[in-house]
Motif scaffolding. Structure first.
Motif, PDB file in Angstrom:
ATOM      1  N   SER A 143       0.804  -1.229   0.000  1.00  0.00           N
ATOM      2  CA  SER A 143       0.000   0.000   0.000  1.00  0.00           C
ATOM      3  C   SER A 143       0.833   1.274   0.000  1.00  0.00           C
ATOM      4  O   SER A 143       0.348   2.340  -0.376  1.00  0.00           O
ATOM      5  N   GLY A 144       2.075   1.179   0.470  1.00  0.00           N
ATOM      6  CA  GLY A 144       2.892   2.380   0.624  1.00  0.00           C
ATOM      7  C   GLY A 144       2.686   3.093   1.940  1.00  0.00           C
ATOM      8  O   GLY A 144       3.293   4.139   2.179  1.00  0.00           O
ATOM      9  N   GLN A 145       1.852   2.565   2.811  1.00  0.00           N
ATOM     10  CA  GLN A 145       1.702   3.161   4.135  1.00  0.00           C
ATOM     11  C   GLN A 145       3.025   3.078   4.894  1.00  0.00           C
ATOM     12  O   GLN A 145       3.791   2.128   4.724  1.00  0.00           O
ATOM     13  N   GLY A 396       4.354   8.087   4.355  1.00  0.00           N
ATOM     14  CA  GLY A 396       4.512   6.844   3.639  1.00  0.00           C
ATOM     15  C   GLY A 396       5.004   7.126   2.232  1.00  0.00           C
ATOM     16  O   GLY A 396       5.724   8.107   1.995  1.00  0.00           O
ATOM     17  N   ALA A 397       4.606   6.292   1.280  1.00  0.00           N
ATOM     18  CA  ALA A 397       5.036   6.452  -0.114  1.00  0.00           C
ATOM     19  C   ALA A 397       3.820   6.618  -1.017  1.00  0.00           C
ATOM     20  O   ALA A 397       2.729   6.137  -0.705  1.00  0.00           O
ATOM     21  N   ILE A 398       4.008   7.318  -2.124  1.00  0.00           N
ATOM     22  CA  ILE A 398       2.949   7.445  -3.122  1.00  0.00           C
ATOM     23  C   ILE A 398       2.664   6.058  -3.703  1.00  0.00           C
ATOM     24  O   ILE A 398       3.577   5.359  -4.150  1.00  0.00           O
ATOM     25  N   PRO A 429      15.500   4.311  -0.786  1.00  0.00           N
ATOM     26  CA  PRO A 429      15.786   5.449  -1.658  1.00  0.00           C
ATOM     27  C   PRO A 429      14.936   5.488  -2.928  1.00  0.00           C
ATOM     28  O   PRO A 429      14.811   6.543  -3.548  1.00  0.00           O
ATOM     29  N   ASP A 430      14.315   4.365  -3.317  1.00  0.00           N
ATOM     30  CA  ASP A 430      13.477   4.355  -4.508  1.00  0.00           C
ATOM     31  C   ASP A 430      12.036   4.759  -4.220  1.00  0.00           C
ATOM     32  O   ASP A 430      11.224   4.869  -5.152  1.00  0.00           O
ATOM     33  N   ALA A 431      11.688   4.959  -2.959  1.00  0.00           N
ATOM     34  CA  ALA A 431      10.319   5.356  -2.609  1.00  0.00           C
ATOM     35  C   ALA A 431      10.022   6.756  -3.141  1.00  0.00           C
ATOM     36  O   ALA A 431      10.875   7.653  -3.084  1.00  0.00           O
ATOM     37  N   VAL A 432       8.810   6.951  -3.649  1.00  0.00           N
ATOM     38  CA  VAL A 432       8.357   8.275  -4.081  1.00  0.00           C
ATOM     39  C   VAL A 432       7.576   8.882  -2.922  1.00  0.00           C
ATOM     40  O   VAL A 432       6.464   8.451  -2.617  1.00  0.00           O
ATOM     41  N   VAL A 433       8.172   9.863  -2.268  1.00  0.00           N
ATOM     42  CA  VAL A 433       7.555  10.498  -1.109  1.00  0.00           C
ATOM     43  C   VAL A 433       7.379  11.979  -1.416  1.00  0.00           C
ATOM     44  O   VAL A 433       8.341  12.657  -1.806  1.00  0.00           O
TER      45      VAL A 433
END
Length: 563
Positions: A143-145, A396-398, A429-433
């Motif tokens: 989910s990116g939460q 979290g993350a997009i 580091p690859d998370a889109v935040v």
């Protein structure tokens, strides 16, 4: 082989919890049997933080064989919003084989009765609860939460909603007695006498269509409402959020088998990339109940086309907060800032439109103009998210590229009061935040109306200037009626305005939160007490959870005999 679970053992262990749940939905007071704090786990068979993380890691790159009939291949492809590929393979089903197998176990499940079905469901929830740390990582990486939100919302809060559904299901099934002796006087003749038997019977197979953002929280109410009322349940996860629901199916199948029931009463329908099996399944004659959370367009399609099924949908709405006046300006700003930021606004309950009189509002700090309110809210969000570590924990993350695209396009819709910024997650580091964007719009301009009268799911909100609080009330009414709303908020010290907002919410069936300035937020609801949605406006045709959500999942069949 696991030890068998007897009816006596299940009732002895879980009936007290069921009774407490029944009392909680009656009183609407706070109650939860599932601890919110991660440190509460690690005893009595539950996994602690380290064991839960290890269990999750051990799943990666493996095949999750559920032992389902009709498996004709394997499906994988989940990629965490934080970057890593999960690499878990799930069974792909030939539904012409799987659906008849699921139906075969319903007779024994029906005959078990409401209490046995309820305590079996509670055993499933207990085992899921014991693995909350493992499930939290599964929710986080689909989910990116952020972890703590995935832990709480994907764990205890989801389990609470499942238990709540079981409690409502039990109440509705035992409302009618099992048997009744009926005698009608006939004067001097012998009375007419009948023995009547009443049996709750399931509708058939239920299809639960999962969502990407809250796979367990949004999935468990329908899953457990259907199972507790005697139906088999086919779980069709979102292709990007399979793992949490696949684990749920795994646990349910294990418990059903140990309790002497057919494990095929619960099964998984994972899909190949681009296969789009939801439409195919939704119109199968075997599918008699559908639970869905997701886009309005597909929810509308289900309601129009799945004519053979009872369809429960939670779709999209335009959630609105009316800002008229406040006795706690700092508290209001702080509360709104948190509501806009939590999980990057990727909640169906997150506020989108903030309706603010263009001449300003009254506050305990003196009058504030429209521009001042927008600027002060922007500073409050900045202050909340200024530290990157804290920002990552809240945002979290997009979850997918569509949300990112909407966020980037929003800045071109009007004057930007708060620009979104990138946040680096050092662990992933690859998370889109991204932090939220706040855009100022004019409620009187048709071009602006096109923006704020459409849902913009994600970390996007609009500060909408209106001519007066009365105009804001009418815009609120029109928004709920035309677009729907899962939540409505209002800030006012004026009794007439408060009364007017309440009347709108009564008329349009929208859940209202007034003057929240502390640690409770408009986008959060508590199981056993709060209703999530109402079922009375276009955002959803059902409420999580009430009697109407469960009562039509079964029918009562009567057998009459002469006494």
């Amino acid at each position: 082989m696991a030890a068998e679970l007897t009816a006596h053992e299940l009732i002895a262990q879980h009936r007290p919890t069921l009774d407490q749940a029944l009392e909680a939905i009656r009183t609407r007071a706070y109650w939860s049997p599932h601890p919110e704090h991660p440190k509460a786990y690690g005893e009595n068979g539950s996994l602690d933080a380290a064991a839960g993380k290890a269990a999750f890691d051990a799943l990666l790159g493996t095949r999750l064989d559920l032992g389902q009939p009709g498996t004709d291949g394997w499906v994988s492809g989940e990629v965490s919003p934080y970057g890593p590929e999960l690499g878990v393979e799930y069974p792909h089903a030939d539904v012409d084989v799987l659906l008849p197998a699921m139906k075969a176990g319903q007779k024994a499940w029906r005959e078990a009765g409401a209490e046995i079905r309820a305590v079996v469901c509670l055993e499933i929830l207990k085992r899921i609860s014991d693995r909350t740390h493992e499930f939290a990582h599964a929710v986080m990486h689909t989910s990116g939460q952020a972890f703590m939100m995935a832990f709480q919302a994907g764990g205890p809060h989801a389990q609470d909603r499942g238990l709540e559904a079981v409690a409502y299901a039990y109440v509705e099934q035992v409302r009618t007695p099992d048997t009744a002796e009926w005698s009608k006087p006939q004067g001097k003749r012998d009375p007419l006498a009948l023995t009547k038997q009443f049996t709750p019977v399931p509708r058939g197979i239920a299809l639960m269509i999962g969502c990407n953002t809250f796979p367990t929280w949004n999935g468990y109410p329908g899953l457990f409402a259907s199972l507790a009322t005697g139906n088999a349940v086919l779980v069709k996860p979102h292709p990007r959020a399979v793992l949490p629901l696949a684990l749920t199916v795994q646990v349910a199948r294990e418990v059903l088998a140990e309790a002497g029931f057919d494990p095929n009463l619960v099964a998984l329908a994972a899909e190949q990339p681009g296969e789009g099996i939801a439409k195919t399944l939704a119109t199968r004659p075997e599918i008699r109940i559908i639970d869905y959370t997701g886009s309005t367009s597909f929810g509308d399609w289900l309601e129009a086309n799945a004519r053979q099924a009872q369809v429960y949908t939670e779709k999209a709405g335009v959630n609105t907060v009316l800002v008229d006046s406040t006795a706690n300006y700092k508290g209001m700003l702080s509360n709104l800032a948190f509501s806009l930021s939590l999980y990057s606004g990727q909640m169906c309950t997150t506020p989108q439109n903030l309706l603010i009189p263009r001449d300003g509002i009254r506050t305990d700090e003196g009058p504030k103009t429209f521009d001042e309110v927008a600027a002060d809210l922007a500073r409050s969000v900045d202050g909340l998210l200024g530290d990157d570590a804290r920002a990552n924990a809240l945002l979290g993350a997009i979850v997918n590229p569509d949300v990112k695209a909407r966020l980037e396009a929003a800045a071109g819709l009007g004057e930007v009061a708060l620009a979104s910024r990138e946040v680096t997650n050092p662990e992933f580091p690859d998370a889109v935040v991204r932090t939220p964007v706040i855009v100022k719009l004019d409620g009187a301009k048709p071009d602006d109306e096109a923006a704020y009268m459409s849902e913009c799911f994600g970390p996007v909100s609009f500060a909408v200037a209106v001519d007066s609080s009365a105009d804001a009330v009418e815009l609120l009414r029109r928004t709920i009626r035309e677009k729907g709303a899962m939540t409505v908020g209002a800030y006012t010290t004026d009794e007439d305005v408060e009364r007017a907002v309440q009347e709108v919410c009564f008329d349009e069936a929208a859940q209202l939160s007034l003057n929240l300035t502390g640690g409770v937020y408009v986008n959060q609801t508590a199981a056993f007490s709060d209703f999530h949605g109402s079922g009375g406006n276009p955002a959803a045709n059902a409420a999580l959870t009430d009697g109407a959500f469960v009562a039509n999942r079964f029918r009562v069949v009567e057998v009459r005999r002469e006494a």
